[in-house]
Design a protein around this motif. Structure first.
Motif, PDB file in Angstrom:
ATOM      1  N   UNK A  69      15.707  32.446 124.120  1.00 53.56           N
ATOM      2  CA  UNK A  69      16.607  31.895 125.144  1.00 53.56           C
ATOM      3  C   UNK A  69      17.932  32.133 124.493  1.00 53.56           C
ATOM      4  N   UNK A  70      18.807  32.804 125.149  1.00 50.49           N
ATOM      5  CA  UNK A  70      20.367  33.093 124.718  1.00 50.49           C
ATOM      6  C   UNK A  70      20.776  31.575 124.748  1.00 50.49           C
ATOM      7  N   UNK A  71      21.313  31.091 123.447  1.00 48.97           N
ATOM      8  CA  UNK A  71      22.106  29.948 123.475  1.00 48.97           C
ATOM      9  C   UNK A  71      22.795  29.787 121.981  1.00 48.97           C
ATOM     10  N   UNK A  72      23.903  29.199 121.901  1.00 48.70           N
ATOM     11  CA  UNK A  72      24.685  29.184 120.651  1.00 48.70           C
ATOM     12  C   UNK A  72      23.989  28.062 119.643  1.00 48.70           C
ATOM     13  N   UNK A  73      23.414  28.139 118.605  1.00 48.80           N
ATOM     14  CA  UNK A  73      23.168  27.317 117.779  1.00 48.80           C
ATOM     15  C   UNK A  73      24.225  26.510 117.111  1.00 48.80           C
ATOM     16  N   UNK A  74      24.269  25.417 117.213  1.00 52.99           N
ATOM     17  CA  UNK A  74      25.174  24.598 116.511  1.00 52.99           C
ATOM     18  C   UNK A  74      25.015  24.030 115.113  1.00 52.99           C
ATOM     19  N   UNK A  75      25.638  23.949 113.978  1.00 53.41           N
ATOM     20  CA  UNK A  75      25.051  23.433 112.714  1.00 53.41           C
ATOM     21  C   UNK A  75      25.555  21.917 112.905  1.00 53.41           C
ATOM     22  N   UNK A  76      25.948  21.348 113.661  1.00 54.25           N
ATOM     23  CA  UNK A  76      26.700  19.788 113.583  1.00 54.25           C
ATOM     24  C   UNK A  76      25.679  18.860 113.317  1.00 54.25           C
ATOM     25  N   UNK A  77      24.530  18.779 113.792  1.00 55.16           N
ATOM     26  CA  UNK A  77      23.331  17.830 113.580  1.00 55.16           C
ATOM     27  C   UNK A  77      22.756  18.030 111.957  1.00 55.16           C
ATOM     28  N   UNK A  78      22.685  19.378 111.878  1.00 53.86           N
ATOM     29  CA  UNK A  78      22.241  19.741 110.379  1.00 53.86           C
ATOM     30  C   UNK A  78      23.190  19.348 109.307  1.00 53.86           C
ATOM     31  N   UNK A  79      24.719  19.751 109.860  1.00 55.93           N
ATOM     32  CA  UNK A  79      25.624  18.915 108.854  1.00 55.93           C
ATOM     33  C   UNK A  79      25.652  17.594 108.553  1.00 55.93           C
ATOM     34  N   UNK A  80      25.383  17.020 109.734  1.00 55.95           N
ATOM     35  CA  UNK A  80      25.550  15.486 109.591  1.00 55.95           C
ATOM     36  C   UNK A  80      24.407  15.014 108.669  1.00 55.95           C
TER      37      UNK A  80
END
Length: 314
Positions: A178-189
């Protein structure tokens, strides 16, 4: 057969064989940490793109006198085998096989009289449906849910219309991304090498997440629709969530005190659909995984669990 787990001498692991799939060996993994001669047990069930590594969670439950168990579900963490797509299932009910076997081992082989389930995110969705299936059996004593995945964190069209439209395609092309931009915000937190305090295997829990497969999305939205229609879980249920959601794909320090994965209003709204005995409690400044929040919020989450267990399990 129990063997020493990757977490060290205090932990044992046991491979649970499952029927093979098209990629070959399919297993789940049960992890155990004993608490003396306790007749009480807790089973922790992780979420999507996750596995059990939270030893401080085990410390907490062992301090209350519970033998601690954690289940790395099929295609996740310790159970991921070469050639498999992480976290992929065609239905969350597939997980019932390893959940049933884990409960059997805990109750029949290890002799525990009380079994509390503590589940996070997608694990919270799955175990809610599992508990509904088990009504009347007495296998589970209580269900505690940490930011359960009751609805997609999206607008109304993507939550209600798109899953219905995409379902036929998902059945024909389940591995389609499914096309979707994966954010690292949660992993970074979370991760200690970024903005967080925790160390975990990023091969098993990538900071940027994993691609969403259409078949998995269809399976999840089908389970969520079933839950929203109303379940009849006949044991006490505790639902916990942060007080706020973090919406931006870009980093700010607010991500260290909000749920950066789900919409907490959805969790509060659909908690009432679980059954007749549901307690909903918010945890200020909590992350998506409340057990990985900063110290003050984490302690509040643990205090909430302890007080609720004292009142509903004894």
């Amino acid at each position: 057969m129990w063997v020493k787990d990757i977490l060290g001498d205090a932990y044992e692991a046991r491979t649970l064989p499952l029927p093979d799939d098209e990629h070959g060996e399919l297993v789940a993994t049960l992890v155990r940490r004993r608490a003396g001669q306790s007749t009480r047990a807790v089973l922790y069930v992780h979420g999507y793109n996750d596995y059990f590594f939270q030893t401080h969670l085990a410390d907490f439950f062992v301090s209350l006198g519970y033998t601690f168990y954690a289940l790395d579900l099929r295609r996740s963490g310790r159970s991921l085998r070469p050639g498999q797509t992480p976290s992929m299932v065609d239905s969350v009910s597939e997980y019932f096989t390893e959940l049933d076997e884990a409960a059997r081992i805990i109750r029949e082989e290890d002799g525990h009289d009380i079994l509390v389930v503590n589940a996070h995110s997608t694990g919270g969705l799955t175990t809610s449906l599992w508990a509904h299936k088990l009504q009347g059996t007495g296998i589970i004593t209580a269900l505690t849910l940490n930011s359960p995945f009751f609805d997609l964190n999206a607008n109304w069209f993507l939550r209600r219309v798109a899953p219905v439209v995409l379902a036929p395609v998902g059945r024909r092309q389940p591995m389609r991304v499914v096309p979707a931009g994966l954010s690292t915000v949660y992993g970074d937190s979370l991760h200690i090498d970024r903005k967080g305090s925790w160390r975990f295997d990023t091969a098993w829990k990538p900071l940027e997440g994993i691609p969403t497969r259409l078949g998995w999305l269809v399976a999840i939205t089908h389970a969520q629709r079933r839950l929203r229609k109303g379940l009849n879980i006949d044991i006490p249920v505790l639902v916990t969530a942060s007080t706020a959601s973090y919406k931006s794909p870009e980093w700010s320090d607010d991500a260290t005190r909000m749920d950066a994965v789900l919409d907490v209003e959805h969790i509060a709204e659909f908690a009432r659909a679980l059954g007749p005995d549901v307690t909903f409690i918010e945890v200020p400044d909590g992350l998506h995984d409340l057990a990985l929040s900063a110290e003050e919020a984490r302690q509040l989450y643990f205090d909430t669990l302890q007080e609720w267990l004292n009142a509903h399990v004894g």
